[in-house]
Design a protein around this motif. Structure first.
Motif, PDB file in Angstrom:
ATOM      1  N   LEU A   1      -2.464  17.434  -3.788  1.00 29.41           N
ATOM      2  CA  LEU A   1      -1.200  16.717  -3.654  1.00 29.41           C
ATOM      3  C   LEU A   1      -0.032  17.704  -3.577  1.00 29.41           C
ATOM      4  CD1 LEU A   1       0.584  14.161  -3.745  1.00 29.41           C
ATOM      5  CD2 LEU A   1       0.362  14.209  -6.246  1.00 29.41           C
ATOM      6  N   ILE A   2      -0.021  18.674  -4.469  1.00 29.96           N
ATOM      7  CA  ILE A   2       1.035  19.688  -4.486  1.00 29.96           C
ATOM      8  C   ILE A   2       0.993  20.520  -3.201  1.00 29.96           C
ATOM      9  CG2 ILE A   2       1.879  21.768  -5.649  1.00 29.96           C
ATOM     10  CD1 ILE A   2       0.848  20.541  -8.283  1.00 29.96           C
ATOM     11  N   GLU A   3      -0.196  20.918  -2.787  1.00 29.39           N
ATOM     12  CA  GLU A   3      -0.342  21.732  -1.582  1.00 29.39           C
ATOM     13  C   GLU A   3       0.121  20.966  -0.345  1.00 29.39           C
ATOM     14  OE1 GLU A   3      -0.993  25.177   0.427  1.00 29.39           O
ATOM     15  OE2 GLU A   3      -1.066  24.842  -1.749  1.00 29.39           O
ATOM     16  N   ASN A   4      -0.181  19.685  -0.296  1.00 33.69           N
ATOM     17  CA  ASN A   4       0.243  18.851   0.821  1.00 33.69           C
ATOM     18  C   ASN A   4       1.767  18.778   0.901  1.00 33.69           C
ATOM     19  OD1 ASN A   4       0.984  15.768   1.705  1.00 33.69           O
ATOM     20  ND2 ASN A   4      -0.739  16.561   2.883  1.00 33.69           N
ATOM     21  N   CYS A   5       2.409  18.698  -0.260  1.00 36.22           N
ATOM     22  CA  CYS A   5       3.880  18.669  -0.299  1.00 36.22           C
ATOM     23  C   CYS A   5       4.459  19.994   0.195  1.00 36.22           C
ATOM     24  CB  CYS A   5       4.367  18.374  -1.713  1.00 36.22           C
ATOM     25  SG  CYS A   5       4.036  16.686  -2.272  1.00 36.22           S
ATOM     26  N   LYS A   6       3.818  21.109  -0.165  1.00 36.38           N
ATOM     27  CA  LYS A   6       4.280  22.417   0.292  1.00 36.38           C
ATOM     28  C   LYS A   6       4.177  22.533   1.811  1.00 36.38           C
ATOM     29  CE  LYS A   6       2.885  25.001  -3.862  1.00 36.38           C
ATOM     30  NZ  LYS A   6       1.953  26.057  -4.367  1.00 36.38           N
ATOM     31  N   ILE A   7       3.018  22.176   2.340  1.00 35.89           N
ATOM     32  CA  ILE A   7       2.757  22.331   3.776  1.00 35.89           C
ATOM     33  C   ILE A   7       3.706  21.472   4.606  1.00 35.89           C
ATOM     34  CG2 ILE A   7       1.052  21.902   5.594  1.00 35.89           C
ATOM     35  CD1 ILE A   7      -1.118  22.616   3.529  1.00 35.89           C
ATOM     36  N   ASN A   8       3.975  20.262   4.124  1.00 36.73           N
ATOM     37  CA  ASN A   8       4.767  19.308   4.897  1.00 36.73           C
ATOM     38  C   ASN A   8       6.236  19.257   4.468  1.00 36.73           C
ATOM     39  OD1 ASN A   8       2.632  17.860   6.645  1.00 36.73           O
ATOM     40  ND2 ASN A   8       1.738  17.786   4.594  1.00 36.73           N
ATOM     41  N   ASN A   9       6.611  20.209   3.603  1.00 32.20           N
ATOM     42  CA  ASN A   9       8.009  20.304   3.149  1.00 32.20           C
ATOM     43  C   ASN A   9       8.499  18.978   2.561  1.00 32.20           C
ATOM     44  OD1 ASN A   9      10.411  21.697   2.667  1.00 32.20           O
ATOM     45  ND2 ASN A   9      11.295  21.036   4.615  1.00 32.20           N
TER      46      ASN A   9
ATOM     47  N   MET B   1      -6.853  12.018   1.425  1.00 31.80           N
ATOM     48  CA  MET B   1      -5.655  12.286   2.231  1.00 31.80           C
ATOM     49  C   MET B   1      -4.839  11.011   2.440  1.00 31.80           C
ATOM     50  SD  MET B   1      -5.460  15.407   2.499  1.00 31.80           S
ATOM     51  CE  MET B   1      -3.925  15.265   3.426  1.00 31.80           C
ATOM     52  N   GLU B   2      -5.514   9.895   2.583  1.00 33.48           N
ATOM     53  CA  GLU B   2      -4.805   8.608   2.706  1.00 33.48           C
ATOM     54  C   GLU B   2      -4.009   8.320   1.440  1.00 33.48           C
ATOM     55  OE1 GLU B   2      -5.888   3.843   2.974  1.00 33.48           O
ATOM     56  OE2 GLU B   2      -7.279   5.295   3.870  1.00 33.48           O
ATOM     57  N   ASP B   3      -4.622   8.596   0.285  1.00 34.55           N
ATOM     58  CA  ASP B   3      -3.944   8.358  -0.993  1.00 34.55           C
ATOM     59  C   ASP B   3      -2.795   9.344  -1.212  1.00 34.55           C
ATOM     60  OD1 ASP B   3      -5.684   6.278  -1.603  1.00 34.55           O
ATOM     61  OD2 ASP B   3      -7.110   7.589  -2.621  1.00 34.55           O
ATOM     62  N   ILE B   4      -3.018  10.601  -0.871  1.00 34.10           N
ATOM     63  CA  ILE B   4      -1.992  11.627  -1.054  1.00 34.10           C
ATOM     64  C   ILE B   4      -0.745  11.319  -0.229  1.00 34.10           C
ATOM     65  CG2 ILE B   4      -1.445  14.019  -0.363  1.00 34.10           C
ATOM     66  CD1 ILE B   4      -4.086  14.868  -1.576  1.00 34.10           C
ATOM     67  N   ASN B   5      -0.922  10.708   0.934  1.00 28.85           N
ATOM     68  CA  ASN B   5       0.206  10.420   1.824  1.00 28.85           C
ATOM     69  C   ASN B   5       1.062   9.248   1.353  1.00 28.85           C
ATOM     70  OD1 ASN B   5      -0.135  12.485   3.720  1.00 28.85           O
ATOM     71  ND2 ASN B   5      -1.730  11.341   4.786  1.00 28.85           N
ATOM     72  N   LYS B   6       0.632   8.534   0.322  1.00 27.85           N
ATOM     73  CA  LYS B   6       1.435   7.426  -0.187  1.00 27.85           C
ATOM     74  C   LYS B   6       2.664   7.982  -0.905  1.00 27.85           C
ATOM     75  CE  LYS B   6      -2.561   4.391  -0.532  1.00 27.85           C
ATOM     76  NZ  LYS B   6      -3.516   3.683  -1.393  1.00 27.85           N
ATOM     77  N   PRO B   7       3.821   7.383  -0.687  1.00 28.78           N
ATOM     78  CA  PRO B   7       5.076   7.959  -1.198  1.00 28.78           C
ATOM     79  C   PRO B   7       5.276   7.836  -2.697  1.00 28.78           C
ATOM     80  CG  PRO B   7       5.495   5.869  -0.121  1.00 28.78           C
ATOM     81  CD  PRO B   7       4.056   6.183   0.143  1.00 28.78           C
ATOM     82  N   LEU B   8       4.517   6.975  -3.347  1.00 25.34           N
ATOM     83  CA  LEU B   8       4.672   6.772  -4.783  1.00 25.34           C
ATOM     84  C   LEU B   8       3.343   7.054  -5.473  1.00 25.34           C
ATOM     85  CD1 LEU B   8       6.287   5.814  -7.248  1.00 25.34           C
ATOM     86  CD2 LEU B   8       5.698   3.462  -6.623  1.00 25.34           C
TER      87      LEU B   8
ATOM     88  N   ASN C   1       0.808  -1.215   0.000  1.00 22.52           N
ATOM     89  CA  ASN C   1       0.000   0.000   0.000  1.00 22.52           C
ATOM     90  C   ASN C   1       0.844   1.270   0.000  1.00 22.52           C
ATOM     91  OD1 ASN C   1      -2.608   1.063  -0.140  1.00 22.52           O
ATOM     92  ND2 ASN C   1      -2.660   1.494   2.044  1.00 22.52           N
ATOM     93  N   ILE C   2       1.925   1.277  -0.781  1.00 22.58           N
ATOM     94  CA  ILE C   2       2.789   2.465  -0.809  1.00 22.58           C
ATOM     95  C   ILE C   2       2.579   3.299  -2.072  1.00 22.58           C
ATOM     96  CG2 ILE C   2       4.569   1.341   0.565  1.00 22.58           C
ATOM     97  CD1 ILE C   2       6.220   1.174  -2.065  1.00 22.58           C
ATOM     98  N   HIS C   3       1.792   2.807  -3.015  1.00 18.12           N
ATOM     99  CA  HIS C   3       1.604   3.556  -4.253  1.00 18.12           C
ATOM    100  C   HIS C   3       0.144   3.941  -4.451  1.00 18.12           C
ATOM    101  CE1 HIS C   3      -0.005  -0.203  -5.968  1.00 18.12           C
ATOM    102  NE2 HIS C   3      -0.571   0.596  -6.857  1.00 18.12           N
ATOM    103  N   PHE C   4      -0.049   5.018  -5.224  1.00 18.80           N
ATOM    104  CA  PHE C   4      -1.404   5.420  -5.603  1.00 18.80           C
ATOM    105  C   PHE C   4      -1.460   5.565  -7.115  1.00 18.80           C
ATOM    106  CE2 PHE C   4      -4.433   8.755  -6.805  1.00 18.80           C
ATOM    107  CZ  PHE C   4      -5.606   8.129  -6.392  1.00 18.80           C
ATOM    108  N   ASP C   5      -2.450   4.928  -7.722  1.00 24.14           N
ATOM    109  CA  ASP C   5      -2.666   4.985  -9.161  1.00 24.14           C
ATOM    110  C   ASP C   5      -3.803   5.963  -9.435  1.00 24.14           C
ATOM    111  OD1 ASP C   5      -3.078   4.610 -11.830  1.00 24.14           O
ATOM    112  OD2 ASP C   5      -3.639   2.490 -11.701  1.00 24.14           O
ATOM    113  N   TYR C   6      -3.550   6.959 -10.304  1.00 27.11           N
ATOM    114  CA  TYR C   6      -4.556   7.994 -10.562  1.00 27.11           C
ATOM    115  C   TYR C   6      -5.873   7.419 -11.079  1.00 27.11           C
ATOM    116  CZ  TYR C   6      -4.637   7.788 -15.641  1.00 27.11           C
ATOM    117  OH  TYR C   6      -4.851   7.379 -16.934  1.00 27.11           O
TER     118      TYR C   6
ATOM    119  N   LYS D   1       3.358  24.321 -12.307  1.00 27.98           N
ATOM    120  CA  LYS D   1       2.642  24.300 -11.024  1.00 27.98           C
ATOM    121  C   LYS D   1       3.368  23.428  -9.993  1.00 27.98           C
ATOM    122  CE  LYS D   1      -0.449  20.709 -12.819  1.00 27.98           C
ATOM    123  NZ  LYS D   1      -1.814  20.450 -13.327  1.00 27.98           N
ATOM    124  N   TRP D   2       4.318  22.587 -10.478  1.00 24.68           N
ATOM    125  CA  TRP D   2       5.102  21.742  -9.578  1.00 24.68           C
ATOM    126  C   TRP D   2       6.393  22.425  -9.107  1.00 24.68           C
ATOM    127  CZ3 TRP D   2       3.360  16.935  -8.042  1.00 24.68           C
ATOM    128  CH2 TRP D   2       2.264  16.416  -8.745  1.00 24.68           C
ATOM    129  N   ASN D   3       6.660  23.623  -9.597  1.00 30.96           N
ATOM    130  CA  ASN D   3       7.950  24.283  -9.357  1.00 30.96           C
ATOM    131  C   ASN D   3       8.377  24.310  -7.893  1.00 30.96           C
ATOM    132  OD1 ASN D   3       8.664  24.771 -11.961  1.00 30.96           O
ATOM    133  ND2 ASN D   3       8.158  26.941 -11.959  1.00 30.96           N
TER     134      ASN D   3
END
Length: 259
Positions: free
Chosen positions: A91-99, A54-61, A35-40, A126-128
């Protein structure tokens, strides 16, 4: 892997859904963690469940097609599904907030060149703020790749390295039969085509896959006596197109524009 300790997130991007499935199967074999990947493709197009998202966004892959990243609906409709766009934004916003630093991997770049038109290529920006490193893999780098490389290089302060490696064939290639037809349109009652396919059906293949340039040609062949003969010998024949939900299985017969 403990999602609470993740500092990096891998965004895997390919041109095709079928290639995504191949990567998913490979990851399952390599990684012991589940359960480490998420498929769009698992994004619910009609319902938005914040807890599940949020569960899916937290997956590392995270695994996407290039069309999804570029907000391209492809053959699905005029605009990409709103939940897909919303998922990527969150997903992008979550990465920003959690560095969380994003490592972006784009495979088969040479197959995605047509996707990067002038109206969509800048959507990569938008990923910059979250991208740490980008890996671009391609069978060949041509002049038409340069604008795309420039856009991706801006996300890594123009730090670009090109690695050239020997291509290794990991397994035997399939037997290929090429049928050339010199008429303007296909007539599947033509004795030449019937004879050509009969010769193929006489061979001891466990399955056959027929690749056509056109959806219409594929459908006409599927409905023809030739298609019926294939079904009689192998039991089934699947139609596969770009938006097909059928996944590639080596022991099943297929006809279409992509596998």
């Amino acid at each position: 892997m403990n999602s609470d300790s993740i500092k990096y997130k891998i965004i895997m991007i390919t041109p095709y859904k079928t290639l995504n499935k191949q990567y998913i199967n490979a990851f399952k074999e390599i990684f012991e963690a589940k359960n480490i990947h998420f498929d769009y493709e698992d994004i619910d197009a009609n319902n938005w469940n914040e807890n599940q998202v949020m569960e899916d966004i937290n997956k590392p892959l995270q695994i996407f097609t290039i069309n999804t990243i570029l907000e391209d609906s492809g053959q699905e409709g005029v605009a990409q599904n709103a939940n897909k766009n919303r998922y990527i934004k969150e997903l992008i916003e979550n990465c920003k907030i959690n560095n969380i630093k994003v490592v972006m991997v784009l495979d088969e770049l040479h197959e995605t060149l047509d996707n990067f038109d002038k109206n969509k290529i800048l959507l990569i920006n938008k990923w910059n703020e979250v991208v740490h490193k980008v890996f671009l893999a391609s069978a060949t780098f041509s002049e038409s790749c340069i604008p795309i490389l420039k856009v991706f290089s801006l996300m890594t302060n123009k730090n670009v390295k090109i690695f050239e490696t020997e291509r290794i064939q990991n397994r035997a290639l399939s037997d290929l039969n090429l049928i050339l037809y010199r008429r303007q349109s296909y007539d599947f009652n033509d004795s030449y085509l019937k004879l050509s396919f009969n010769e193929i059906l006489m061979k001891d293949f466990s399955a056959i896959n027929i690749l056509c340039y056109s959806k219409v040609v594929s459908e006409n062949l599927y409905k023809s006596a030739i298609g019926d003969n294939i079904k009689i010998k192998y039991g089934s024949l699947n139609l596969c197109f770009g938006n097909s939900k059928i996944t590639f299985k080596r022991n099943e017969c297929k006809i279409g524009t992509t596998f």
